[in-house]
Enzyme design. Structure first.
Site, PDB file in Angstrom:
ATOM      1  N   LYS A 260     -43.778  70.775  64.941  1.00 20.99           N
ATOM      2  CA  LYS A 260     -42.993  69.720  64.323  1.00 20.99           C
ATOM      3  C   LYS A 260     -42.048  69.055  65.320  1.00 20.99           C
ATOM      4  O   LYS A 260     -41.461  68.045  65.048  1.00 20.99           O
ATOM      5  CB  LYS A 260     -42.162  70.326  63.168  1.00 20.99           C
ATOM      6  CG  LYS A 260     -43.025  70.970  62.100  1.00 20.99           C
ATOM      7  CD  LYS A 260     -42.154  71.623  60.990  1.00 20.99           C
ATOM      8  CE  LYS A 260     -42.101  73.088  61.324  1.00 20.99           C
ATOM      9  NZ  LYS A 260     -41.730  73.973  60.208  1.00 20.99           N
TER      10      LYS A 260
ATOM     11  N   ASP B  68     -42.519  68.119  72.544  1.00 21.52           N
ATOM     12  CA  ASP B  68     -41.052  68.125  72.668  1.00 21.52           C
ATOM     13  C   ASP B  68     -40.602  68.737  73.990  1.00 21.52           C
ATOM     14  O   ASP B  68     -39.743  68.196  74.680  1.00 21.52           O
ATOM     15  CB  ASP B  68     -40.399  68.848  71.475  1.00 21.52           C
ATOM     16  CG  ASP B  68     -40.931  70.268  71.239  1.00 21.52           C
ATOM     17  OD1 ASP B  68     -41.885  70.696  71.932  1.00 21.52           O
ATOM     18  OD2 ASP B  68     -40.397  70.949  70.343  1.00 21.52           O
TER      19      ASP B  68
ATOM     20  N   ASP C  60     -42.261  74.532  78.375  1.00 24.32           N
ATOM     21  CA  ASP C  60     -41.420  75.640  78.811  1.00 24.32           C
ATOM     22  C   ASP C  60     -42.249  76.529  79.752  1.00 24.32           C
ATOM     23  O   ASP C  60     -42.370  76.214  80.927  1.00 24.32           O
ATOM     24  CB  ASP C  60     -40.942  76.383  77.555  1.00 24.32           C
ATOM     25  CG  ASP C  60     -39.929  77.470  77.835  1.00 24.32           C
ATOM     26  OD1 ASP C  60     -39.126  77.302  78.754  1.00 24.32           O
ATOM     27  OD2 ASP C  60     -39.936  78.494  77.124  1.00 24.32           O
TER      28      ASP C  60
ATOM     29  N   VAL D 277     -32.315  74.733  74.413  1.00 21.42           N
ATOM     30  CA  VAL D 277     -31.890  73.402  73.974  1.00 21.42           C
ATOM     31  C   VAL D 277     -32.342  73.113  72.541  1.00 21.42           C
ATOM     32  O   VAL D 277     -33.358  73.623  72.079  1.00 21.42           O
ATOM     33  CB  VAL D 277     -32.397  72.303  74.933  1.00 21.42           C
ATOM     34  CG1 VAL D 277     -31.694  72.407  76.276  1.00 21.42           C
ATOM     35  CG2 VAL D 277     -33.907  72.366  75.118  1.00 21.42           C
TER      36      VAL D 277
ATOM     37  N   ASP E 210     -35.829  72.914  67.683  1.00 22.06           N
ATOM     38  CA  ASP E 210     -35.118  73.730  66.692  1.00 22.06           C
ATOM     39  C   ASP E 210     -34.660  75.050  67.271  1.00 22.06           C
ATOM     40  O   ASP E 210     -35.178  75.549  68.272  1.00 22.06           O
ATOM     41  CB  ASP E 210     -36.047  74.045  65.515  1.00 22.06           C
ATOM     42  CG  ASP E 210     -37.135  75.057  65.891  1.00 22.06           C
ATOM     43  OD1 ASP E 210     -37.869  74.798  66.869  1.00 22.06           O
ATOM     44  OD2 ASP E 210     -37.229  76.110  65.233  1.00 22.06           O
TER      45      ASP E 210
ATOM     46  N   ARG F   5     -33.136  70.247  64.297  1.00 21.66           N
ATOM     47  CA  ARG F   5     -34.128  69.259  64.718  1.00 21.66           C
ATOM     48  C   ARG F   5     -33.614  67.832  64.528  1.00 21.66           C
ATOM     49  O   ARG F   5     -34.060  66.897  65.184  1.00 21.66           O
ATOM     50  CB  ARG F   5     -35.417  69.413  63.900  1.00 21.66           C
ATOM     51  CG  ARG F   5     -36.198  70.686  64.166  1.00 21.66           C
ATOM     52  CD  ARG F   5     -37.586  70.559  63.559  1.00 21.66           C
ATOM     53  NE  ARG F   5     -38.270  71.839  63.386  1.00 21.66           N
ATOM     54  CZ  ARG F   5     -38.994  72.435  64.329  1.00 21.66           C
ATOM     55  NH1 ARG F   5     -39.125  71.885  65.510  1.00 21.66           N
ATOM     56  NH2 ARG F   5     -39.600  73.583  64.087  1.00 21.66           N
TER      57      ARG F   5
HETATM   58  P1  IMP Z   1     -44.322  77.175  75.992  1.00 21.29           P
HETATM   59  O1  IMP Z   1     -45.631  77.612  75.446  1.00 21.29           O
HETATM   60  O2  IMP Z   1     -43.528  78.305  76.564  1.00 21.29           O
HETATM   61  O3  IMP Z   1     -44.393  76.009  76.953  1.00 21.29           O
HETATM   62  O4  IMP Z   1     -43.445  76.812  74.742  1.00 21.29           O
HETATM   63  C1  IMP Z   1     -43.443  75.615  74.135  1.00 21.29           C
HETATM   64  C2  IMP Z   1     -42.755  75.688  72.791  1.00 21.29           C
HETATM   65  O5  IMP Z   1     -41.665  76.637  72.752  1.00 21.29           O
HETATM   66  C3  IMP Z   1     -42.143  74.348  72.509  1.00 21.29           C
HETATM   67  O6  IMP Z   1     -43.063  73.494  71.879  1.00 21.29           O
HETATM   68  C4  IMP Z   1     -40.949  74.713  71.655  1.00 21.29           C
HETATM   69  O7  IMP Z   1     -41.328  74.762  70.294  1.00 21.29           O
HETATM   70  C5  IMP Z   1     -40.539  76.091  72.099  1.00 21.29           C
HETATM   71  N1  IMP Z   1     -39.391  76.057  73.037  1.00 21.29           N
HETATM   72  C6  IMP Z   1     -39.380  76.362  74.346  1.00 21.29           C
HETATM   73  N2  IMP Z   1     -38.166  76.218  74.885  1.00 21.29           N
HETATM   74  C7  IMP Z   1     -37.357  75.814  73.889  1.00 21.29           C
HETATM   75  C8  IMP Z   1     -35.940  75.480  73.822  1.00 21.29           C
HETATM   76  O8  IMP Z   1     -35.160  75.513  74.792  1.00 21.29           O
HETATM   77  N3  IMP Z   1     -35.488  75.096  72.599  1.00 21.29           N
HETATM   78  C9  IMP Z   1     -36.273  75.031  71.501  1.00 21.29           C
HETATM   79  N4  IMP Z   1     -37.583  75.323  71.520  1.00 21.29           N
HETATM   80  C10 IMP Z   1     -38.124  75.716  72.703  1.00 21.29           C
HETATM   81 MG    MG Z   2     -40.280  75.462  68.113  1.00 15.14          MG
END
Ligand code: IMP
Ligand code: MG
Length: 179
Positions: A41, A99, A102, A152, A158, A164
């Site tokens: 979302k 969004d 990470d 963040v 969120d 959000r």
């Molecule tokens: P990744 O698979 O580690 O790249 O994670 C991506 C997902 O983790 C994003 O789409 C977010 O939903 C969540 N996420 C990662 N870092 C943050 C943050 O600092 N704040 C909020 N959600 C995060």
């Molecule tokens: Mg999330």
């Protein structure tokens, strides 16, 4: 707002950067049909702002919802698709809207999965990027802002489904999750 430690990116900076990204996308996909795919979302505010500023005649949108079992119980490293695309993407130019990138785990898995459907091209546009946290290598073609390694919130992001709706990107107070 109670949980906000500080504002990292204010409303004005967000809208200026979104405008720049939309311009770049408009130029890069000139005269091509483009499908942009928002990842639910978190991408909703960014998606809504961005796609109204992309000046392409043949622009379609769709959404997907996925969850990764990155941390904890299931270690298989696969994605669970909660809502798949409505359309067939074979032969199409596709741009994923996120969004935040990470660790890169979610998008790298999603990209592999969507590439099996043979799109003409598949690129990624994210409003936020946390390069210091990357564990899975992944090309991200459009990035709004690099952010430091802090949790963040806002502009779609969120904490426990809250915040959000903040119009800016802020840092969550540590005491909110270190209880
Ligand atoms: P990744 O698979 O580690 O790249 O994670 C991506 C997902 O983790 C994003 O789409 C977010 O939903 C969540 N996420 C990662 N870092 C943050 C943050 O600092 N704040 C909020 N959600 C995060
Ligand atoms: Mg999330």
């Amino acid at each position: 707002m109670n949980g906000v430690e500080k504002i990292l990116i204010d409303e004005e900076s967000l809208s200026k950067r979104v405008r720049e990204l939309a311009q770049q996308i408009t130029e890069d996909y000139k005269d091509k049909p483009l499908l942009i795919v928002g990842i639910l979302k978190g991408s909703v505010p960014f998606m809504a702002d961005l796609f109204r500023l992309i000046q392409l005649e043949d622009l379609a949108i769709d959404f997907m919802s996925v969850s990764s079992y990155n941390n904890g119980t299931v270690s298989s490293g696969r994605l669970r698709v909660i809502k798949d695309l409505d359309v067939d993407i074979s032969g199409k130019d596709v741009l994923i809207i996120e969004d935040i990138v990470d660790t890169g785990f979610t998008l790298s898995n999603l990209k592999d999965m969507l590439n099996l459907r043979n799109p003409a091209s598949l690129k990624i546009c994210t409003i936020l990027n946390k390069p210091s946290r990357r564990t899975t290598e992944i090309d991200v073609e459009y990035i709004g802002f690099d952010v430091p390694d802090e949790f963040v919130i806002g502009y779609g992001l969120d904490y426990d489904e809250k915040y959000r709706n903040l119009p800016y990107v802020g840092v969550l107070k540590r005491e909110m999750y270190e209880k």
